[in-house]
Design an enzyme around this catalytic site. Structure first.
Site, PDB file in Angstrom:
ATOM      1  N   THR A  52      74.942  -1.631 -29.074  1.00  0.00           N
ATOM      2  CA  THR A  52      76.393  -1.730 -28.992  1.00  0.00           C
ATOM      3  C   THR A  52      76.776  -3.184 -28.771  1.00  0.00           C
ATOM      4  O   THR A  52      75.923  -4.047 -28.689  1.00  0.00           O
ATOM      5  CB  THR A  52      76.884  -0.977 -27.746  1.00  0.00           C
ATOM      6  OG1 THR A  52      76.275  -1.587 -26.629  1.00  0.00           O
ATOM      7  CG2 THR A  52      76.534   0.471 -27.741  1.00  0.00           C
ATOM      8  N   ARG A  73      77.826  13.589 -33.603  1.00  0.00           N
ATOM      9  CA  ARG A  73      77.293  13.128 -32.311  1.00  0.00           C
ATOM     10  C   ARG A  73      78.283  12.134 -31.680  1.00  0.00           C
ATOM     11  O   ARG A  73      78.867  11.299 -32.364  1.00  0.00           O
ATOM     12  CB  ARG A  73      75.942  12.454 -32.548  1.00  0.00           C
ATOM     13  CG  ARG A  73      75.245  11.969 -31.270  1.00  0.00           C
ATOM     14  CD  ARG A  73      75.125  10.491 -31.248  1.00  0.00           C
ATOM     15  NE  ARG A  73      74.468  10.011 -30.035  1.00  0.00           N
ATOM     16  CZ  ARG A  73      74.529   8.756 -29.628  1.00  0.00           C
ATOM     17  NH1 ARG A  73      75.189   7.861 -30.329  1.00  0.00           N
ATOM     18  NH2 ARG A  73      73.940   8.389 -28.526  1.00  0.00           N
ATOM     19  N   VAL A  74      78.495  12.235 -30.386  1.00  0.00           N
ATOM     20  CA  VAL A  74      79.443  11.357 -29.701  1.00  0.00           C
ATOM     21  C   VAL A  74      78.675  10.343 -28.854  1.00  0.00           C
ATOM     22  O   VAL A  74      77.776  10.704 -28.098  1.00  0.00           O
ATOM     23  CB  VAL A  74      80.428  12.176 -28.833  1.00  0.00           C
ATOM     24  CG1 VAL A  74      81.367  11.248 -28.066  1.00  0.00           C
ATOM     25  CG2 VAL A  74      81.235  13.123 -29.722  1.00  0.00           C
ATOM     26  N   SER A  75      79.044   9.093 -29.011  1.00  0.00           N
ATOM     27  CA  SER A  75      78.375   7.999 -28.302  1.00  0.00           C
ATOM     28  C   SER A  75      78.912   7.831 -26.882  1.00  0.00           C
ATOM     29  O   SER A  75      80.086   8.059 -26.615  1.00  0.00           O
ATOM     30  CB  SER A  75      78.619   6.706 -29.087  1.00  0.00           C
ATOM     31  OG  SER A  75      78.243   5.599 -28.310  1.00  0.00           O
ATOM     32  N   ASP A  76      78.044   7.344 -26.009  1.00  0.00           N
ATOM     33  CA  ASP A  76      78.465   7.013 -24.630  1.00  0.00           C
ATOM     34  C   ASP A  76      79.506   5.895 -24.607  1.00  0.00           C
ATOM     35  O   ASP A  76      80.243   5.748 -23.628  1.00  0.00           O
ATOM     36  CB  ASP A  76      77.253   6.551 -23.816  1.00  0.00           C
ATOM     37  CG  ASP A  76      76.684   5.267 -24.390  1.00  0.00           C
ATOM     38  OD1 ASP A  76      76.102   5.312 -25.490  1.00  0.00           O
ATOM     39  OD2 ASP A  76      76.878   4.210 -23.762  1.00  0.00           O
ATOM     40  N   THR A 128      74.673  -0.435 -22.692  1.00  0.00           N
ATOM     41  CA  THR A 128      74.103  -0.406 -24.027  1.00  0.00           C
ATOM     42  C   THR A 128      72.726   0.230 -23.962  1.00  0.00           C
ATOM     43  O   THR A 128      72.080   0.195 -22.922  1.00  0.00           O
ATOM     44  CB  THR A 128      74.019  -1.823 -24.625  1.00  0.00           C
ATOM     45  OG1 THR A 128      73.312  -1.739 -25.868  1.00  0.00           O
ATOM     46  CG2 THR A 128      73.281  -2.803 -23.726  1.00  0.00           C
ATOM     47  N   GLY A 129      72.283   0.790 -25.086  1.00  0.00           N
ATOM     48  CA  GLY A 129      70.971   1.446 -25.103  1.00  0.00           C
ATOM     49  C   GLY A 129      71.129   2.864 -25.597  1.00  0.00           C
ATOM     50  O   GLY A 129      72.105   3.184 -26.294  1.00  0.00           O
ATOM     51  N   ILE A 130      70.212   3.728 -25.245  1.00  0.00           N
ATOM     52  CA  ILE A 130      70.263   5.108 -25.741  1.00  0.00           C
ATOM     53  C   ILE A 130      71.379   5.859 -25.012  1.00  0.00           C
ATOM     54  O   ILE A 130      71.333   6.058 -23.797  1.00  0.00           O
ATOM     55  CB  ILE A 130      68.899   5.801 -25.582  1.00  0.00           C
ATOM     56  CG1 ILE A 130      67.871   5.057 -26.455  1.00  0.00           C
ATOM     57  CG2 ILE A 130      68.983   7.273 -25.969  1.00  0.00           C
ATOM     58  CD1 ILE A 130      66.490   5.612 -26.464  1.00  0.00           C
ATOM     59  N   GLY A 131      72.374   6.260 -25.789  1.00  0.00           N
ATOM     60  CA  GLY A 131      73.589   6.835 -25.216  1.00  0.00           C
ATOM     61  C   GLY A 131      73.321   8.050 -24.343  1.00  0.00           C
ATOM     62  O   GLY A 131      73.951   8.213 -23.292  1.00  0.00           O
TER      63      GLY A 131
HETATM   64  N1  GLY Z   1      74.792   3.289 -26.731  1.00  0.00           N
HETATM   65  C1  GLY Z   1      75.150   3.556 -28.051  1.00  0.00           C
HETATM   66  C2  GLY Z   1      74.877   4.924 -28.488  1.00  0.00           C
HETATM   67  O1  GLY Z   1      73.894   5.537 -28.064  1.00  0.00           O
HETATM   68  O2  GLY Z   1      75.627   5.439 -29.258  1.00  0.00           O
END
Ligand code: GLY
Length: 311
Positions: free
Chosen positions: A174, A202-205, A223-226
Site C-alpha cells: 500500500t 475481497r475488501v482490503s484493510d 501496510t502488509g497482508i491485510g
Molecule cells: N494491506 C493491503 C491489502 O492487504 O489489501
C-alpha cells in the site's frame, strides 16, 4: 482543543514486503519517498492541515507507478484493478473511505470528499456513482509492468499469496501518510490496489479502521497482508494504547511483540501528539521515510523485525 504552533512531523510509506532485490531498487525507492517528503513537508510548515498534507502525500504516492496504489496498482484474479483508500482526521475523529473503486486516478480524493458526508464509506458501485457526481475524469491506472506480472502469475495459476513486483524496485502492499500539523492535529491516510490476484470482492484493510486510524493522540497507517492487519486490528490497537496513556514507543513495542507471537506479516508508521515518530515491521522490508523538522530519514535498510523511534 489544540492551539499554537508546533513543529510539524510527517511519515510516509510505500508498502512492506520482501527484499528490495539490490541497491538499484533501494536507491530508486529512497528517491521516490524523499521527493514526496520534500513536497509535502513544506506544506505543513506553511500551515496546511494534517488532513490536507496527508491527502496530498497520498496523491503523490498514488501517482508513482512504483507503489501499489493508484497508478501501478496490482491486478486482481480477474485481471481488473480495484482500489481502496481511507482517510482519518484524528482531530474530529472522523473516518472516511472507498472500497474497490476503479477508473479513478486518486482514490484518496474520494475518501477526502467523504469526510464532509453523512455516508462516509462507499463500496464499488457507490464510489463509482460518486466519481460521476464529482465529474472526476475516467482514468485507467494500469501499467505495462502490472499487466505483465498478472500474465506471468496467471501461467502459474495464481500460486502466490500476495503480488510482488517482478522488476526492480520491488515492493508490495500500500501507500500511507501520517502527519502532525502546526496546530497539533493528527491525520492518517492509506491507499492500495490490494493484495493482487485476490478474489473479486475481497475488501482490503486499507479502507478499514484496522489499517488506518487516528485519534487526537496518535495517527497510524499500516501496510502488509491485510488479513493479518485486520486480525490484529493494528492501527486502532496502537492509537488507542497511546490515547489510553502508553507512550508511542511502548504501544509499538507491545503491539509488535504480539504481532511476532501471532506470526504476522506487516508494517506500520505512526506519529503521536508530542511529535514522536515510530515505524515498525515484522516483514522483511518497510518502505517508509520521515521528516522530523530537522532532517529526513528512512527505514529501507532496517533489518527484519526492527522498530524505530524518534522522540
Ligand atoms: N494491506 C493491503 C491489502 O492487504 O489489501
Amino acid at each position: 482543543m489544540v492551539s499554537g504552533r508546533v513543529e510539524p512531523k510527517l511519515v510516509i510509506h510505500g508498502g512492506a514486503g520482501s527484499s528490495l532485490k539490490g541497491k538499484g531498487g533501494l536507491e530508486a525507492v529512497r528517491k521516490s519517498l524523499h521527493q514526496v517528503l520534500e513536497v509535502v513537508y513544506p506544506l505543513l510548515k506553511d500551515g496546511a492541515s494534517a488532513v490536507e498534507a496527508v491527502a496530498r502525500g497520498c496523491q503523490l504516492l498514488e501517482d508513482d507507478p512504483r507503489f501499489n496504489a493508484g497508478t501501478g496498482s496490482v491486478l486482481q484474479s480477474d485481471g481488473q484493478i480495484r482500489m481502496s483508500a481511507s482517510l482519518m482526521d484524528g482531530f474530529t475523529q472522523s473516518f472516511s473511505g472507498v472500497i474497490n473503486v476503479s477508473r479513478v486516478q486518486h482514490p484518496i480524493e474520494l475518501a477526502r470528499f467523504l469526510q464532509g458526508s453523512d455516508d462516509r464509506v462507499l463500496s464499488d458501485f457507490g464510489a463509482l456513482e460518486l466519481l460521476r457526481e464529482l465529474q472526476l475524469p475516467i482514468y485507467d491506472p494500469i501499467t505495462d509492468l502490472r499487466l505483465q506480472e498478472w500474465m506471468q502469475e496467471r501461467q502459474g495459476n495464481f500460486n502466490k499469496d500476495m503480488a510482488t513486483v517482478v522488476a526492480e524496485p520491488a515492493g508490495t502492499g500500500t501507500i500511507g501518510v501520517v502527519a502532525l500539523d502546526v496546530e497539533g492535529r493528527l491525520a492518517a491516510g492509506t491507499s492500495t490496489g490490494g493484495k493482487g490476484f485476490e478474489r473479486i470482492g475481497r475488501v482490503s484493510d486499507s479502507a478499514m479502521p484496522a489499517g488506518n486510524y487516528a485519534t487526537g493522540s496518535a495517527a497510524v497507517s499500516c501496510t502488509g497482508i491485510g488479513e493479518h492487519i485486520m486480525d490484529e486490528c493494528l492501527a486502532p490497537r496502537i492509537a488507542i494504547r497511546v490515547t489510553d496513556g502508553f507512550s508511542l514507543k511502548a504501544a509499538f513495542e507491545r503491539s509488535f511483540a504480539e504481532a511476532h507471537e501471532h506470526k504476522r506479516d506487516f508494517g506500520a508508521i505512526a506519529i503521536d501528539a508530542t511529535g514522536a515518530i515510530a515505524c515498525g515491521k515484522t516483514s522483511e522490508v518497510l518502505l517508509a521515510a520521515f521528516h522530523n523538522g530537522m532532517e529526513m530519514g528512512d527505514t529501507l535498510e532496517l533489518s527484519q523485525g526492527t522498530l524505530i523511534f524518534i522522540a
